[in-house]
Write a protein that holds these residues in place. Sequence first.
Motif, PDB file in Angstrom:
ATOM      1  N   ASP A   1       5.230  84.020 -29.729  1.00 37.31           N
ATOM      2  CA  ASP A   1       6.565  83.591 -29.301  1.00 37.31           C
ATOM      3  C   ASP A   1       7.253  82.798 -30.412  1.00 37.31           C
ATOM      4  OD1 ASP A   1       5.913  84.750 -26.929  1.00 37.31           O
ATOM      5  OD2 ASP A   1       5.860  82.897 -25.758  1.00 37.31           O
ATOM      6  N   GLU A   2       6.494  81.926 -31.043  1.00 28.65           N
ATOM      7  CA  GLU A   2       7.063  81.097 -32.102  1.00 28.65           C
ATOM      8  C   GLU A   2       7.513  81.940 -33.291  1.00 28.65           C
ATOM      9  OE1 GLU A   2       4.716  78.010 -34.530  1.00 28.65           O
ATOM     10  OE2 GLU A   2       5.626  76.850 -32.889  1.00 28.65           O
ATOM     11  N   GLU A   3       6.743  82.950 -33.634  1.00 33.40           N
ATOM     12  CA  GLU A   3       7.103  83.831 -34.747  1.00 33.40           C
ATOM     13  C   GLU A   3       8.349  84.648 -34.403  1.00 33.40           C
ATOM     14  OE1 GLU A   3       3.024  84.938 -37.131  1.00 33.40           O
ATOM     15  OE2 GLU A   3       3.257  85.753 -35.099  1.00 33.40           O
ATOM     16  N   GLU A   4       8.405  85.167 -33.185  1.00 37.78           N
ATOM     17  CA  GLU A   4       9.590  85.930 -32.767  1.00 37.78           C
ATOM     18  C   GLU A   4      10.837  85.051 -32.803  1.00 37.78           C
ATOM     19  OE1 GLU A   4       7.625  89.190 -29.683  1.00 37.78           O
ATOM     20  OE2 GLU A   4       8.446  87.309 -28.916  1.00 37.78           O
ATOM     21  N   ASP A   5      10.737  83.861 -32.251  1.00 33.78           N
ATOM     22  CA  ASP A   5      11.889  82.957 -32.252  1.00 33.78           C
ATOM     23  C   ASP A   5      12.274  82.564 -33.675  1.00 33.78           C
ATOM     24  OD1 ASP A   5      11.611  83.171 -29.554  1.00 33.78           O
ATOM     25  OD2 ASP A   5      10.971  81.104 -29.204  1.00 33.78           O
ATOM     26  N   GLY A   6      11.277  82.443 -34.533  1.00 33.06           N
ATOM     27  CA  GLY A   6      11.563  82.150 -35.936  1.00 33.06           C
ATOM     28  C   GLY A   6      12.349  83.262 -36.601  1.00 33.06           C
ATOM     29  N   VAL A   7      12.048  84.518 -36.253  1.00 28.53           N
ATOM     30  CA  VAL A   7      12.806  85.652 -36.788  1.00 28.53           C
ATOM     31  C   VAL A   7      14.259  85.574 -36.353  1.00 28.53           C
ATOM     32  CG1 VAL A   7      13.118  88.157 -36.608  1.00 28.53           C
ATOM     33  CG2 VAL A   7      10.842  87.215 -37.027  1.00 28.53           C
ATOM     34  N   PHE A   8      14.501  85.365 -35.047  1.00 31.35           N
ATOM     35  CA  PHE A   8      15.874  85.300 -34.542  1.00 31.35           C
ATOM     36  C   PHE A   8      16.648  84.137 -35.162  1.00 31.35           C
ATOM     37  CE2 PHE A   8      13.742  87.104 -30.588  1.00 31.35           C
ATOM     38  CZ  PHE A   8      13.976  88.402 -30.964  1.00 31.35           C
ATOM     39  N   ALA A   9      15.991  82.983 -35.265  1.00 26.86           N
ATOM     40  CA  ALA A   9      16.650  81.820 -35.846  1.00 26.86           C
ATOM     41  C   ALA A   9      16.965  82.048 -37.321  1.00 26.86           C
ATOM     42  CB  ALA A   9      15.768  80.583 -35.676  1.00 26.86           C
ATOM     43  N   THR A  10      16.039  82.666 -38.039  1.00 16.09           N
ATOM     44  CA  THR A  10      16.262  82.935 -39.466  1.00 16.09           C
ATOM     45  C   THR A  10      17.454  83.864 -39.652  1.00 16.09           C
ATOM     46  OG1 THR A  10      13.906  82.671 -39.944  1.00 16.09           O
ATOM     47  CG2 THR A  10      15.227  83.856 -41.573  1.00 16.09           C
ATOM     48  N   ILE A  11      17.535  84.903 -38.843  1.00 19.66           N
ATOM     49  CA  ILE A  11      18.654  85.845 -38.958  1.00 19.66           C
ATOM     50  C   ILE A  11      19.973  85.140 -38.676  1.00 19.66           C
ATOM     51  CG2 ILE A  11      19.718  87.879 -37.897  1.00 19.66           C
ATOM     52  CD1 ILE A  11      16.869  89.001 -37.571  1.00 19.66           C
ATOM     53  N   GLN A  12      19.990  84.280 -37.647  1.00 25.05           N
ATOM     54  CA  GLN A  12      21.240  83.581 -37.353  1.00 25.05           C
ATOM     55  C   GLN A  12      21.633  82.637 -38.485  1.00 25.05           C
ATOM     56  OE1 GLN A  12      21.577  81.893 -33.463  1.00 25.05           O
ATOM     57  NE2 GLN A  12      23.542  80.970 -33.888  1.00 25.05           N
ATOM     58  N   ILE A  13      20.677  81.933 -39.060  1.00 23.89           N
ATOM     59  CA  ILE A  13      20.995  81.039 -40.175  1.00 23.89           C
ATOM     60  C   ILE A  13      21.484  81.838 -41.385  1.00 23.89           C
ATOM     61  CG2 ILE A  13      20.034  79.391 -41.819  1.00 23.89           C
ATOM     62  CD1 ILE A  13      20.496  78.219 -39.072  1.00 23.89           C
ATOM     63  N   LEU A  14      20.886  83.001 -41.640  1.00 23.70           N
ATOM     64  CA  LEU A  14      21.349  83.849 -42.745  1.00 23.70           C
ATOM     65  C   LEU A  14      22.785  84.317 -42.503  1.00 23.70           C
ATOM     66  CD1 LEU A  14      18.147  85.995 -43.427  1.00 23.70           C
ATOM     67  CD2 LEU A  14      19.127  84.252 -44.930  1.00 23.70           C
ATOM     68  N   LEU A  15      23.128  84.591 -41.243  1.00 23.10           N
ATOM     69  CA  LEU A  15      24.503  84.978 -40.924  1.00 23.10           C
ATOM     70  C   LEU A  15      25.454  83.807 -41.129  1.00 23.10           C
ATOM     71  CD1 LEU A  15      23.796  87.142 -37.749  1.00 23.10           C
ATOM     72  CD2 LEU A  15      24.801  87.962 -39.880  1.00 23.10           C
ATOM     73  N   LEU A  16      25.039  82.603 -40.762  1.00 24.49           N
ATOM     74  CA  LEU A  16      25.866  81.421 -41.027  1.00 24.49           C
ATOM     75  C   LEU A  16      26.047  81.219 -42.530  1.00 24.49           C
ATOM     76  CD1 LEU A  16      24.481  78.911 -38.365  1.00 24.49           C
ATOM     77  CD2 LEU A  16      26.718  80.036 -38.369  1.00 24.49           C
ATOM     78  N   HIS A  17      25.020  81.557 -43.303  1.00 29.14           N
ATOM     79  CA  HIS A  17      25.141  81.508 -44.765  1.00 29.14           C
ATOM     80  C   HIS A  17      26.203  82.496 -45.236  1.00 29.14           C
ATOM     81  CE1 HIS A  17      22.775  80.851 -48.741  1.00 29.14           C
ATOM     82  NE2 HIS A  17      23.985  81.301 -49.028  1.00 29.14           N
ATOM     83  N   ASP A  18      26.198  83.707 -44.665  1.00 27.09           N
ATOM     84  CA  ASP A  18      27.233  84.693 -45.000  1.00 27.09           C
ATOM     85  C   ASP A  18      28.620  84.135 -44.717  1.00 27.09           C
ATOM     86  OD1 ASP A  18      25.422  86.652 -45.792  1.00 27.09           O
ATOM     87  OD2 ASP A  18      25.295  87.546 -43.806  1.00 27.09           O
ATOM     88  N   ILE A  19      28.765  83.507 -43.556  1.00 27.73           N
ATOM     89  CA  ILE A  19      30.068  82.973 -43.152  1.00 27.73           C
ATOM     90  C   ILE A  19      30.505  81.859 -44.102  1.00 27.73           C
ATOM     91  CG2 ILE A  19      31.262  81.692 -41.328  1.00 27.73           C
ATOM     92  CD1 ILE A  19      29.393  83.265 -39.351  1.00 27.73           C
ATOM     93  N   ALA A  20      29.573  80.996 -44.456  1.00 22.61           N
ATOM     94  CA  ALA A  20      29.910  79.870 -45.347  1.00 22.61           C
ATOM     95  C   ALA A  20      30.256  80.349 -46.744  1.00 22.61           C
ATOM     96  CB  ALA A  20      28.737  78.894 -45.416  1.00 22.61           C
TER      97      ALA A  20
END
Length: 519
Positions: free
Chosen positions: A228-247
Amino acid sequence: MPRAGPACMTCREKCRKCDRGRPSCQRCISKGLVCQGYPDQFRFCGIASRGKWKNARIPVSEKIVQQVNLNPVSLTAAQSMAVTPAATIISGGSLTPPTPASVTRRSKRMTIESVLEKQVPEVGDDIKSLLAAEQTKTLLHHYDTFMAPHQIAELGDEKDNPYRAYILPLAKKQIGLLYAVLGLAAVHLGKLTDDTTLVKATSVEYRVKAIRALSEKIRKGQNTSLSDEEEDGVFATIQILLLHDIAETGISEHGIHITGAMSVCKSILISEGFNGRRQRAVFFIGNLAWLDIIRAFAGTRRLCFTQDFREMIATASGHRFELVNGCPREIFLIIGRVLDKAKEYKMGWTTDEDFRSTLMSAKFELHAWDAKSKTYPSSDPRWISVAIAFQFACILHIHRLLNPSQPASSPEIQTAVHEILDATADIPSDCTLIELMILPLFMAGADSLSRHSQYYVLARFREIERRSEMRNPVPADLLKQVWAARAAQGASHEHEGNISWRDFTCCPELPRQHDYLII
């Protein structure tokens, strides 16, 4: 095999495949359309024309992968090749939109796709030493105290802000997420302080390492079950990478990030579905599903999540969905259903009658939706204004799907524009809810005809930027291109057809379109 040349102007405007027949495209002829001919070929610049790498020679493409593995920071130079249109084309009385900025400015970073194509060495487990570094402490403090409060309305500095409660503890256990957070904080802090090293070197290096770790985790998930922790880490990483794109640019190149999350999402559904035990996963996936809707506004073929998936998200996510994204979940489901049908229609999987019937029904449903009778995350009456703005932004988009050539001056178009602008006017610049309003403001701005309404939209964008210190350049850049093209159209007195903002986000030369993140 060499390419046959660019698509004809008619197919380019409609963002569809062209058979490149000469002198006229047979696809246009078969559709009863006038083929508007072909643009000049693009020219490839061998020397970077601006920025840090001005006058530097561009490495050949074969060297890029080598440089990524040898020195991630050199990626900025390796991918700075520019592609510029040789001329602006006006053919058949219509103005051809310029090539999107995403093509003229090649990426300064590595995408997930490029990593997945090549086996990447495993990232070492050095979280403890990384967390002990002074730079890490500075960047995590910046993310925690400055960035996280702006990612969710009303909660802000509260301890239960999920961008603190979820991401920071996970980042201290998941190396990929830690790298992603450090990269995001570096690019944001670097822009605030004009520190080019943070922006062009540090953030890029962390981002590359985050993508490498992410690719390893996704590859692992294809062979074995992730925790569960690894899966949630994947989703969180993708969202942070998208925020990086936006910034950084507001554009997520080639639409890799959101699509890449789907294999992990499907594994959760197969194993257990969404439930209260997985609220952390529900939070991240809900945000990704909304970003999927936003990118589909620019092109329905980009839609990735299914309606069944969205319905589960809407049921499980609660009001945190609105706190992050602004859009009421009921409207999220309605526009999701619309975009699903629009995608089916674009792909030739449904009839014109079925397509129009679904969209007309959704438009009626949205008009009947009563914002004042709904419940919101808090008692603040300005949530009603947020809901109305999203309500009419979606109505406006349905109008455009039903009739892309409908003039912006049409009464029903202008009614929707005025509803959005009036609703936005109820939210002052010192209210946290204003940061949720970029998409509705953008949709209204795309069909704003008067100079004072256009000025108002840009002024509100600047207020949002000042509040969050996060500038997404895409909304304002696209609007300025639309307004300029519409002004040129009016000056020529040739015709009154609509000029769509989506024309400026589509490039037929790209096999996979970029994601325009208008948030």
